[in-house]
Design a protein around this motif. Sequence first.
Motif, PDB file in Angstrom:
ATOM      1  N   PRO A  37       0.814  -1.220   0.000  1.00  0.00           N
ATOM      2  CA  PRO A  37       0.000   0.000   0.000  1.00  0.00           C
ATOM      3  C   PRO A  37       0.843   1.262   0.000  1.00  0.00           C
ATOM      4  CG  PRO A  37       0.004  -1.016   2.180  1.00  0.00           C
ATOM      5  CD  PRO A  37       0.699  -1.970   1.263  1.00  0.00           C
ATOM      6  N   TRP A  38       0.269   2.307  -0.608  1.00  0.00           N
ATOM      7  CA  TRP A  38       0.829   3.639  -0.502  1.00  0.00           C
ATOM      8  C   TRP A  38       0.120   4.293   0.680  1.00  0.00           C
ATOM      9  CZ3 TRP A  38       1.364   6.191  -6.019  1.00  0.00           C
ATOM     10  CH2 TRP A  38       2.016   5.300  -6.878  1.00  0.00           C
ATOM     11  N   VAL A  39       0.858   5.103   1.415  1.00  0.00           N
ATOM     12  CA  VAL A  39       0.266   5.700   2.613  1.00  0.00           C
ATOM     13  C   VAL A  39       0.483   7.213   2.575  1.00  0.00           C
ATOM     14  CG1 VAL A  39       0.230   5.688   5.139  1.00  0.00           C
ATOM     15  CG2 VAL A  39       0.812   3.602   3.900  1.00  0.00           C
ATOM     16  N   MET A  40      -0.586   7.951   2.748  1.00  0.00           N
ATOM     17  CA  MET A  40      -0.424   9.418   2.703  1.00  0.00           C
ATOM     18  C   MET A  40      -1.052  10.087   3.911  1.00  0.00           C
ATOM     19  SD  MET A  40      -3.010  10.439  -0.344  1.00  0.00           S
ATOM     20  CE  MET A  40      -4.761  10.100  -0.307  1.00  0.00           C
ATOM     21  N   ALA A  41      -0.509  11.249   4.232  1.00  0.00           N
ATOM     22  CA  ALA A  41      -1.010  12.005   5.383  1.00  0.00           C
ATOM     23  C   ALA A  41      -1.870  13.161   4.883  1.00  0.00           C
ATOM     24  CB  ALA A  41       0.161  12.552   6.183  1.00  0.00           C
ATOM     25  N   PRO A  42      -2.959  13.456   5.603  1.00  0.00           N
ATOM     26  CA  PRO A  42      -3.800  14.600   5.255  1.00  0.00           C
ATOM     27  C   PRO A  42      -3.329  15.871   5.952  1.00  0.00           C
ATOM     28  CG  PRO A  42      -4.846  13.331   6.989  1.00  0.00           C
ATOM     29  CD  PRO A  42      -3.519  12.660   6.718  1.00  0.00           C
ATOM     30  N   MET A  43      -3.715  17.011   5.384  1.00  0.00           N
ATOM     31  CA  MET A  43      -3.519  18.320   6.032  1.00  0.00           C
ATOM     32  C   MET A  43      -2.054  18.574   6.399  1.00  0.00           C
ATOM     33  SD  MET A  43      -5.507  20.822   6.797  1.00  0.00           S
ATOM     34  CE  MET A  43      -5.451  22.338   7.736  1.00  0.00           C
ATOM     35  N   VAL A  44      -1.177  18.253   5.463  1.00  0.00           N
ATOM     36  CA  VAL A  44       0.244  18.540   5.671  1.00  0.00           C
ATOM     37  C   VAL A  44       0.496  19.974   5.196  1.00  0.00           C
ATOM     38  CG1 VAL A  44       2.549  17.943   4.838  1.00  0.00           C
ATOM     39  CG2 VAL A  44       0.907  16.146   5.412  1.00  0.00           C
ATOM     40  N   ALA A  45       1.343  20.703   5.926  1.00  0.00           N
ATOM     41  CA  ALA A  45       1.598  22.097   5.542  1.00  0.00           C
ATOM     42  C   ALA A  45       3.072  22.375   5.265  1.00  0.00           C
ATOM     43  CB  ALA A  45       1.092  23.037   6.624  1.00  0.00           C
ATOM     44  N   THR A  46       3.980  21.640   5.927  1.00  0.00           N
ATOM     45  CA  THR A  46       5.404  21.985   5.766  1.00  0.00           C
ATOM     46  C   THR A  46       6.211  20.783   5.262  1.00  0.00           C
ATOM     47  OG1 THR A  46       6.122  21.289   7.974  1.00  0.00           O
ATOM     48  CG2 THR A  46       5.219  23.512   7.779  1.00  0.00           C
TER      49      THR A  46
END
Length: 568
Positions: A396-405
């Motif tokens: 699986p690919w895994v991504m984070a939400p609401m990243v800013a920096t």
Amino acid sequence: MSSPTPTALPDALAGPVVHTGTPVVPGVALGPVVWPTGVVQLPGSDAAAVPEGERLAERARFAAAAATVAERLAERAAAATGVSAEVLATTAGLARDRGLMSAVEQRIDAGASAPVATVAAAQQFVELFTGLGGVMAERATDVRDVRDRIVAQLTGQGEPGVPSPEVPSVLLADDLAPADTAGLDPARIIALATRLGGATSHTAIIARQLGLPCVVGVGGLADVPAGALVLVDGEQGTVTVDPEPVSARARVADARAVAAALARYRGPGATRDGHPVQVLANVQDGVGARAAAGAHAEGVGLLRTELAFFGRTTEPSVAEQAAGYAEVFAAFPDGKVVLRTLDAGSDKPLAFATPPDEANPALGVRGLRVARRDPGLLTRQLDAVQQAARATGSHPWVMAPMVATVAEAADFAAQVRQRGLVPGVMVEVPSVALLADRFLEHLDFLSIGTNDLSQYTLAADRLSAELADLTDPWQPALLALIRATAAAGERAGKPVGVCGEAAADPLLACVLVGMGVTSLSCAASSVAGVGAKLATVDLAACRRAAEAALAAGDPAAARAAARAALSR
Ligand code: PEP
Ligand code: MG
């Protein structure tokens, strides 16, 4: 809800009147207008007090009316399926809600009649929910709906709702209550158009599920009388009153041909000249993933992990999470699955993860930021993903939400890689689009969440019906940020997908591909529409459409320019 009665016929010499709004479900339908029935007359607050000796009976009268309303809705929920059943069951639950009940009873005990008490108590809850904002504000619509149904029952007025016309008709409304839209019969109501509402409103969600052409946020709709013939174009976002009959029928026939092509869609996604574009699905659990596989999605472009945990007061265990993720991975043994870590907060509050006291939750501790307060929430979730991946042999690919920096992205990527997983982040905050090259130094992919990227770029609440024109995914500033992100992906040789609602719009899908987006992820019900449309256009035409849309000054001009470029 207003319900105009038939007035003068449109002036034949003036030609058809075209009202424009936000298209949310493609398809074209021609039919006479109907408006919601039974607008409920609410009592004023100045009614005489109920004598003390009659108040108990008044309480019983209220309880009986609320129970009848709840039972009717529950019966309709039992007869419905999917989102419709959930929406009806939720509204039925509200008619039985203890908080609402006791607020009404208190007022009856103080002398108010049952209808007056119902209106006052409902108002208290409407104000409460509206004050909370976000997804809670949408609950205000449910409260008003339940209020109207109970008052109608108490006062012998007709039950409010959508009509069931003999002739297949187009339903126009100011806005539709969730329970109204959930009960629609698609054999009788062939299209929807509302004056209010945005792409994420209940009207849009149910119309999508039923496959009804739908346009929302249509100004000028209030002047269209019942009985008028209208053409609703859910791709162009128009409602044409009294259209020229021959071309209107031809437009409907064309749309039917497109629908037939959808039925034949089997994937994989590609343009007519063979440029591959993965057409993926947004899902929340194993059931959704299996439905997406059945709809010929090539994989999952967005697994919204938080949705499976709605209503929970404690964090699910690692084993429970792993079992849920494994179900999704197993639905696509050879396909791609992109899992998003918990996006708790703002419009998706989770009791065990969301701070209760934020003044501005959309800009607060949501998404990846939740791990600032409780890093274990993230690490335990990543452990669960790793376990599920091992158990199913998936990657699986895994991504984070609401990243800013960039620093947040680098830290997240390190934790994901440590577990042998593929890291990426969502592009929801403009800072990521602006510095996409630097983010991609740490990540293997980006996925653009246009729902939030539009709200943060245009500074407009994504749930606000009043501001739906600002969160239109065709806004030039949003298109420019998407292009910048896709260009960074091309430079780095790394994939950039779109997983917001924008990816569900077949015309916009072509523009996104022309900008260099490599995958599109949308509701399973939109997969065939997007895939079939891409199969009718060449990559060069998509690029021309992208250029034309990027040069346009506003959403309507961008749509028109893209359409013209694709048909050249
Ligand atoms: C988005 O913001 O576009 C997105 C896909 O995430 P969500 O709608 O779940 O916030
Ligand atoms: Mg989002």
